[in-house]
Design a protein around this motif. Structure first.
Motif, PDB file in Angstrom:
ATOM      1  N   SER A  82      47.280 102.359  40.713  1.00  0.00           N
ATOM      2  CA  SER A  82      47.195 101.751  42.358  1.00  0.00           C
ATOM      3  C   SER A  82      45.731 102.405  42.234  1.00  0.00           C
ATOM      4  O   SER A  82      46.010 103.180  44.008  1.00  0.00           O
ATOM      5  CB  SER A  82      47.420 101.378  43.714  1.00  0.00           C
ATOM      6  OG  SER A  82      48.609 102.792  43.445  1.00  0.00           O
ATOM      7  N   PHE A  83      44.577 102.635  41.670  1.00  0.00           N
ATOM      8  CA  PHE A  83      43.200 103.491  42.351  1.00  0.00           C
ATOM      9  C   PHE A  83      41.964 102.509  41.330  1.00  0.00           C
ATOM     10  O   PHE A  83      42.824 101.654  39.913  1.00  0.00           O
ATOM     11  CB  PHE A  83      43.590 104.462  41.663  1.00  0.00           C
ATOM     12  CG  PHE A  83      43.771 104.314  40.437  1.00  0.00           C
ATOM     13  CD1 PHE A  83      42.405 105.347  39.389  1.00  0.00           C
ATOM     14  CD2 PHE A  83      44.827 105.575  39.327  1.00  0.00           C
ATOM     15  CE1 PHE A  83      41.939 105.538  38.065  1.00  0.00           C
ATOM     16  CE2 PHE A  83      44.487 104.995  38.008  1.00  0.00           C
ATOM     17  CZ  PHE A  83      43.134 105.074  37.658  1.00  0.00           C
ATOM     18  N   CYS A  84      40.983 102.840  41.747  1.00  0.00           N
ATOM     19  CA  CYS A  84      39.487 102.180  41.467  1.00  0.00           C
ATOM     20  C   CYS A  84      38.754 103.902  41.259  1.00  0.00           C
ATOM     21  O   CYS A  84      38.321 104.411  42.416  1.00  0.00           O
ATOM     22  CB  CYS A  84      39.033 101.513  41.013  1.00  0.00           C
ATOM     23  SG  CYS A  84      38.405 101.212  43.094  1.00  0.00           S
ATOM     24  N   GLN A  85      37.774 103.876  39.840  1.00  0.00           N
ATOM     25  CA  GLN A  85      36.663 104.552  39.857  1.00  0.00           C
ATOM     26  C   GLN A  85      35.426 103.425  40.206  1.00  0.00           C
ATOM     27  O   GLN A  85      35.121 102.778  39.696  1.00  0.00           O
ATOM     28  CB  GLN A  85      36.332 105.363  39.293  1.00  0.00           C
ATOM     29  CG  GLN A  85      34.946 105.640  39.607  1.00  0.00           C
ATOM     30  CD  GLN A  85      34.445 106.743  37.570  1.00  0.00           C
ATOM     31  OE1 GLN A  85      34.276 105.741  37.038  1.00  0.00           O
ATOM     32  NE2 GLN A  85      35.109 107.749  36.925  1.00  0.00           N
ATOM     33  N   VAL A  86      34.555 103.380  41.300  1.00  0.00           N
ATOM     34  CA  VAL A  86      33.905 102.361  41.327  1.00  0.00           C
ATOM     35  C   VAL A  86      32.426 103.855  41.358  1.00  0.00           C
ATOM     36  O   VAL A  86      31.943 104.901  41.099  1.00  0.00           O
ATOM     37  CB  VAL A  86      32.999 102.301  43.662  1.00  0.00           C
ATOM     38  CG1 VAL A  86      34.356 100.797  43.037  1.00  0.00           C
ATOM     39  CG2 VAL A  86      33.176 102.897  43.709  1.00  0.00           C
ATOM     40  N   LEU A  87      31.013 103.353  41.218  1.00  0.00           N
ATOM     41  CA  LEU A  87      29.366 104.125  41.281  1.00  0.00           C
ATOM     42  C   LEU A  87      28.319 103.547  42.123  1.00  0.00           C
ATOM     43  O   LEU A  87      28.272 102.088  42.326  1.00  0.00           O
ATOM     44  CB  LEU A  87      28.949 103.663  39.531  1.00  0.00           C
ATOM     45  CG  LEU A  87      27.773 104.705  39.835  1.00  0.00           C
ATOM     46  CD1 LEU A  87      28.247 106.062  39.588  1.00  0.00           C
ATOM     47  CD2 LEU A  87      27.252 104.302  37.794  1.00  0.00           C
ATOM     48  N   THR A 126      39.676  93.931  49.404  1.00  0.00           N
ATOM     49  CA  THR A 126      40.774  95.175  48.609  1.00  0.00           C
ATOM     50  C   THR A 126      40.523  96.305  48.883  1.00  0.00           C
ATOM     51  O   THR A 126      39.321  96.965  48.843  1.00  0.00           O
ATOM     52  CB  THR A 126      41.597  94.920  48.257  1.00  0.00           C
ATOM     53  OG1 THR A 126      40.792  94.854  46.746  1.00  0.00           O
ATOM     54  CG2 THR A 126      42.162  92.814  48.134  1.00  0.00           C
ATOM     55  N   TRP A 127      41.536  96.875  49.371  1.00  0.00           N
ATOM     56  CA  TRP A 127      40.810  98.662  49.269  1.00  0.00           C
ATOM     57  C   TRP A 127      40.344  99.648  47.450  1.00  0.00           C
ATOM     58  O   TRP A 127      39.665  99.894  47.622  1.00  0.00           O
ATOM     59  CB  TRP A 127      42.174  99.353  49.064  1.00  0.00           C
ATOM     60  CG  TRP A 127      41.567 100.679  49.396  1.00  0.00           C
ATOM     61  CD1 TRP A 127      42.702 102.122  49.021  1.00  0.00           C
ATOM     62  CD2 TRP A 127      41.059 101.618  50.251  1.00  0.00           C
ATOM     63  NE1 TRP A 127      42.199 103.403  48.897  1.00  0.00           N
ATOM     64  CE2 TRP A 127      40.958 103.595  50.012  1.00  0.00           C
ATOM     65  CE3 TRP A 127      40.013 101.035  51.298  1.00  0.00           C
ATOM     66  CZ2 TRP A 127      40.532 104.070  50.933  1.00  0.00           C
ATOM     67  CZ3 TRP A 127      39.328 101.997  52.280  1.00  0.00           C
ATOM     68  CH2 TRP A 127      40.160 103.293  51.831  1.00  0.00           C
ATOM     69  N   TRP A 128      41.299  98.562  46.713  1.00  0.00           N
ATOM     70  CA  TRP A 128      40.979  99.467  45.598  1.00  0.00           C
ATOM     71  C   TRP A 128      40.559  97.603  44.782  1.00  0.00           C
ATOM     72  O   TRP A 128      41.999  97.092  44.531  1.00  0.00           O
ATOM     73  CB  TRP A 128      41.538  99.799  44.090  1.00  0.00           C
ATOM     74  CG  TRP A 128      43.148  99.757  43.877  1.00  0.00           C
ATOM     75  CD1 TRP A 128      44.124  99.585  44.737  1.00  0.00           C
ATOM     76  CD2 TRP A 128      44.061  98.931  43.633  1.00  0.00           C
ATOM     77  NE1 TRP A 128      45.163  99.248  44.765  1.00  0.00           N
ATOM     78  CE2 TRP A 128      45.244  99.037  43.587  1.00  0.00           C
ATOM     79  CE3 TRP A 128      43.325  99.089  41.838  1.00  0.00           C
ATOM     80  CZ2 TRP A 128      46.160  97.866  42.894  1.00  0.00           C
ATOM     81  CZ3 TRP A 128      44.563  98.853  40.595  1.00  0.00           C
ATOM     82  CH2 TRP A 128      46.029  98.311  41.428  1.00  0.00           C
TER      83      TRP A 128
END
Length: 207
Positions: free
Chosen positions: A139-144, A4-6
């Protein structure tokens, strides 16, 4: 590529100083305005999205200056931004999938803006507005990835997707700096960069 997008399960980086700066600017101090009426009819008016923020117009980001700002935004430190604007009737989810499949970049988290055009806001402002909506609704997320923090934003309304945006944290912070500078300062910076590039090319040829 993400299923999914986030990802809702990803941890919110609430204690990070950079995230606090991002959410303060794009959400609490969002510089966007909703435009209503028309200049020709003499009833043009603007409604600020945030009561706390300084608007684009107040900072001098109007007319051609908005194009200057958008042009700078498209040139990130990680290469050119994949920037696509579609009509409201287009399927943003499908468009995003197509862009990702056709992209030849090795970085699966390449930066991109895929959004529906708004009739009540210019294109430059719309990018900021869609980021604001994603933050406001969670509706957002942070990834590394490769030691870089990447943000995924999705702006929806009544189940319809209006924007999908993926940006590195460094880009989000740089856009804040661009906004806080004056139009003339940004233009001078672009001229200086062009001059430096020309000088480097001359130096290489001389060798």
């Amino acid at each position: 590529m993400m299923a999914t997008w986030w990802k809702k399960a990803d941890t919110n980086p609430l204690n990070e100083a950079n995230f606090q700066k991002i959410i303060n600017f794009y959400l609490f101090e969002c510089p966007c305005e909703i435009e209503q009426g028309s200049e020709s009819k003499g009833n043009k008016r603007y409604t600020a999205v945030s009561k706390r923020g300084t608007t684009f117009r107040q900072k001098g980001w109007t007319g051609g200056n908005l194009n200057t700002l958008l042009s700078a935004m498209k040139k990130t430190d990680n290469g050119p931004l994949k920037y696509h604007v579609f009509s409201v009737g287009e399927d943003i989810s499908a468009k995003t999938d197509t862009i990702e499949k056709e992209c030849s970049l090795s970085d699966q988290h390449f930066e991109m803006v895929v959004m529906a055009e708004r009739s009540d806001m210019n294109k430059t402002s719309s990018v900021f507005y869609y980021i604001r909506n994603a933050l406001a609704h969670g509706s957002f997320c942070q990834v590394l990835s490769s030691r870089q923090k990447i943000y995924y934003f999705e702006s929806t309304r009544k189940g319809k997707i209006y924007a999908r945006i993926r940006l590195k944290e460094t880009t989000l912070l740089k856009w804040i700096d661009y906004f806080n500078s004056s139009p003339q300062e940004l233009k001078n910076s672009k001229k200086s960069n062009k001059s430096n590039i020309k000088n480097k090319k001359r130096t290489k040829k001389a060798k």
